[in-house]
Design an enzyme around this catalytic site. Structure first.
Site, short mmCIF file in Angstrom:
data_model
loop_
_atom_site.label_atom_id
_atom_site.label_comp_id
_atom_site.label_asym_id
_atom_site.label_seq_id
_atom_site.Cartn_x
_atom_site.Cartn_y
_atom_site.Cartn_z
N GLY A 11 38.51 42.57 50.90
CA GLY A 11 39.87 43.37 49.42
C GLY A 11 38.43 44.33 49.39
O GLY A 11 37.03 44.11 48.47
N ARG A 72 41.08 42.77 57.23
CA ARG A 72 40.74 41.69 57.24
C ARG A 72 40.49 41.59 58.83
O ARG A 72 41.63 41.15 59.18
CB ARG A 72 41.33 40.13 56.13
CG ARG A 72 41.09 41.04 54.62
CD ARG A 72 40.83 39.95 54.08
NE ARG A 72 40.71 40.20 52.87
CZ ARG A 72 41.45 39.77 51.46
NH1 ARG A 72 42.70 40.93 51.79
NH2 ARG A 72 40.76 40.08 50.57
N GLY A 102 32.46 40.01 50.37
CA GLY A 102 32.79 39.02 49.72
C GLY A 102 32.28 37.68 50.86
O GLY A 102 31.50 38.46 52.40
N ASP A 103 33.28 36.61 51.11
CA ASP A 103 32.33 35.73 51.62
C ASP A 103 32.48 36.00 52.88
O ASP A 103 31.90 35.92 53.92
CB ASP A 103 33.10 34.54 50.81
CG ASP A 103 33.46 33.56 50.52
OD1 ASP A 103 32.43 33.57 49.63
OD2 ASP A 103 33.54 32.72 49.82
N THR A 127 33.51 42.85 45.03
CA THR A 127 34.46 42.48 45.61
C THR A 127 35.11 41.65 43.83
O THR A 127 33.72 41.33 43.08
CB THR A 127 34.36 40.63 45.98
OG1 THR A 127 35.42 39.84 45.07
CG2 THR A 127 33.13 39.48 45.19
N ASP A 129 36.46 40.05 42.64
CA ASP A 129 36.62 38.21 42.21
C ASP A 129 35.16 37.35 40.96
O ASP A 129 35.17 36.37 40.25
CB ASP A 129 36.85 37.18 42.71
CG ASP A 129 37.79 37.82 43.51
OD1 ASP A 129 38.70 38.01 42.61
OD2 ASP A 129 38.85 37.52 44.45
N ASP A 131 32.45 36.23 42.44
CA ASP A 131 32.45 34.57 42.67
C ASP A 131 31.55 34.25 44.28
O ASP A 131 31.73 33.40 44.83
CB ASP A 131 34.42 34.15 43.58
CG ASP A 131 34.50 34.92 44.68
OD1 ASP A 131 34.12 35.79 44.92
OD2 ASP A 131 35.08 34.44 44.99
N ARG A 156 49.20 43.40 24.67
CA ARG A 156 49.37 43.07 23.13
C ARG A 156 50.14 43.36 22.41
O ARG A 156 50.99 42.51 20.72
CB ARG A 156 48.13 42.47 22.71
CG ARG A 156 47.95 42.39 21.07
CD ARG A 156 48.33 40.94 20.75
NE ARG A 156 46.58 40.02 21.53
CZ ARG A 156 47.11 38.48 20.88
NH1 ARG A 156 48.01 38.01 20.55
NH2 ARG A 156 46.00 37.80 21.54
N ARG A 164 56.28 37.91 20.45
CA ARG A 164 56.70 37.31 22.10
C ARG A 164 55.57 36.52 22.46
O ARG A 164 54.38 37.03 21.94
CB ARG A 164 56.82 38.50 22.96
CG ARG A 164 58.64 39.09 22.89
CD ARG A 164 58.69 39.90 24.05
NE ARG A 164 59.46 40.51 23.96
CZ ARG A 164 60.67 41.44 24.43
NH1 ARG A 164 60.05 42.00 24.87
NH2 ARG A 164 61.81 41.13 24.49
N GLY A 172 41.97 36.64 41.31
CA GLY A 172 41.09 35.39 41.28
C GLY A 172 41.44 34.02 42.34
O GLY A 172 42.01 33.66 41.40
N ARG A 173 41.39 34.49 42.99
CA ARG A 173 42.50 33.32 44.16
C ARG A 173 41.79 31.92 44.06
O ARG A 173 42.37 30.71 43.52
CB ARG A 173 42.47 33.77 45.16
CG ARG A 173 42.96 33.34 46.18
CD ARG A 173 43.32 34.03 47.74
NE ARG A 173 41.93 34.46 47.74
CZ ARG A 173 41.82 35.72 48.65
NH1 ARG A 173 42.64 36.48 49.55
NH2 ARG A 173 41.06 35.99 49.07
N GLU A 224 45.36 33.85 38.98
CA GLU A 224 46.19 33.37 40.31
C GLU A 224 45.87 32.37 40.35
O GLU A 224 47.42 31.99 40.90
CB GLU A 224 46.44 34.85 41.47
CG GLU A 224 45.47 34.96 41.49
CD GLU A 224 45.48 35.57 43.06
OE1 GLU A 224 46.42 36.31 43.49
OE2 GLU A 224 44.28 36.88 42.76
O1 F6P Z 1 39.13 38.53 47.30
C1 F6P Z 1 39.36 39.61 46.11
C2 F6P Z 1 40.93 39.25 45.82
O2 F6P Z 1 40.93 40.17 45.17
C3 F6P Z 1 41.94 38.26 45.01
O3 F6P Z 1 40.92 38.05 44.10
C4 F6P Z 1 43.26 38.30 45.22
O4 F6P Z 1 43.30 37.09 45.33
C5 F6P Z 1 42.96 39.30 46.92
O5 F6P Z 1 42.05 39.75 47.25
C6 F6P Z 1 44.25 39.44 47.39
O6 F6P Z 1 44.81 40.89 48.52
P1 F6P Z 1 45.73 41.35 49.12
O7 F6P Z 1 44.79 42.74 48.90
O8 F6P Z 1 44.60 41.02 50.27
O9 F6P Z 1 46.54 40.60 48.75
#
Ligand code: F6P
Length: 324
Positions: A11, A72, A102-103, A127, A129, A131, A156, A164, A172-173, A224
């Protein structure tokens, strides 16, 4: 070592361009040639490689996304794909790679270096995230946070106007870093992260309490990847059990990935880009360059991948005090 390649993979994250710029300029500073591999490992397999110099990376520091493109790559997970990648590296006389990602990026690099021991790869944590183990901040996290914060502030205003309840889903998967910080920064009434189990009954009680206390707007910021599900599922879970009747969902999505990087991300990316090339010059490989406090850290890929980056306990404690 004569030639260094840079690639961005996985990503995209704001600050990747600042990192590319720093890598190319540091290579040149050390009299090394630099090339860019387009579309990450996939571009390497397809021999999509371009010469780069200090002038060519001028003007990209403020741009979001990545000028090299990213992917990817499924092919890089195969022995054949990696063989093609190696042949292309040899064809171009490339000895070393800085991989920004990332990972998944570091996992690919680790497998590749086991098969082709004459190639050195180091990485920069890129990334949104945040993470990755071994660095306080990943490149892009700060920008994504600010994007999320600005969006939630706007939500807000309209939430207040209509009294509401909003469920705002941020990226944030597997990690709640964006949700946690942006939730604290926007005064969210509840924050849901994958690292902490969401108890349905407690959430319902909190939302009831929020209604009784203020009879005003209420914002739940959630990652998410929360264990209780996505925002729309959570709404169905609480509907009818809380006094709020008017409930809305906003999924912020990919706007969090785009945009001009913040000052923090530009400087972090530049620093880690410099550190990555300097590590290669010193003969290092298989490490991710990170930043802990003000110090540069060198984290072996295997450690960065295997260990889970914990949410900062002080942020979790703040969340408990400041939410409903
Ligand atoms: O890994 C970063 C991230 O932004 C995650 O938080 C998210 O779930 C994912 O990428 C979304 O990836 P894609 O762009 O492939 O839908």
């Amino acid at each position: 070592m004569k030639k260094i390649a840079v690639l961005t993979s996985g990503g995209d994250s704001p600050g990747m361009n600042a990192c590319i710029r720093a890598i190319v300029r540091t290579a040149q500073y050390h009299n090394l040639a630099a090339v860019g591999i387009r579309r990450g490992y996939q571009g390497l397999i397809e021999n999509d490689i371009i010469e780069l110099d200090a002038r060519m990376v001028g003007g990209i520091i403020s741009k979001g996304g990545t000028v090299l493109g990213t992917a990817r790559s499924k092919d890089f997970m195969t022995v054949d794909g990696r063989k093609k990648a190696y042949e292309n590296l040899k064809k171009h006389g490339i000895d070393a790679i800085v991989a920004c990602g990332g990972d998944g990026t570091f996992t690919g690099a680790t497998v590749f270096m086991k098969e082709y021991i004459d190639i050195a790869i180091v990485g920069t944590p890129s990334t949104i995230d945040n993470d990755l183990y071994g660095t306080d901040y990943t490149i892009g996290y700060d920008t994504a946070l600010n994007t999320a914060m600005e969006a939630i502030d706007k939500i807000r205003d309209t939430a207040d106007a209509h009294n509401r309840l909003f469920f705002v889903e941020v990226m944030g998967r597997d990690a709640g870093f964006i949700a946690l910080r942006s939730g604290i920064a926007t005064g969210a009434e509840a924050i849901l992260v994958p690292e902490i189990r969401t108890v349905k009954e407690e959430l319902i009680e909190d939302l009831k309490k929020s209604y009784e206390l203020k009879n005003g707007s209420c914002i739940v910021v959630m990652a998410e990847g929360d264990d209780a599900g996505h925002a729309y599922q959570l709404v169905e879970m609480v509907r009818g059990k809380i006094p709020y009747e008017d409930i809305r969902v906003v999924v912020l999505g990919h706007i969090q990935r785009g945009g001009s990087p913040s000052c923090f991300d530009r400087v972090l990316a530049s620093r880690l880009g410099i550190a990555a090339v300097e590590a290669l010059v010193k003969g290092k490989k298989g490490i991710m360059l990170g930043q802990n406090g003000l110090k540069i850290t060198e984290v072996p890929f295997e450690k960065a991948i295997k260990h889970h980056q914990e949410l900062s306990p002080y942020l979790v404690a703040m969340m408990e005090v400041l939410t409903v």
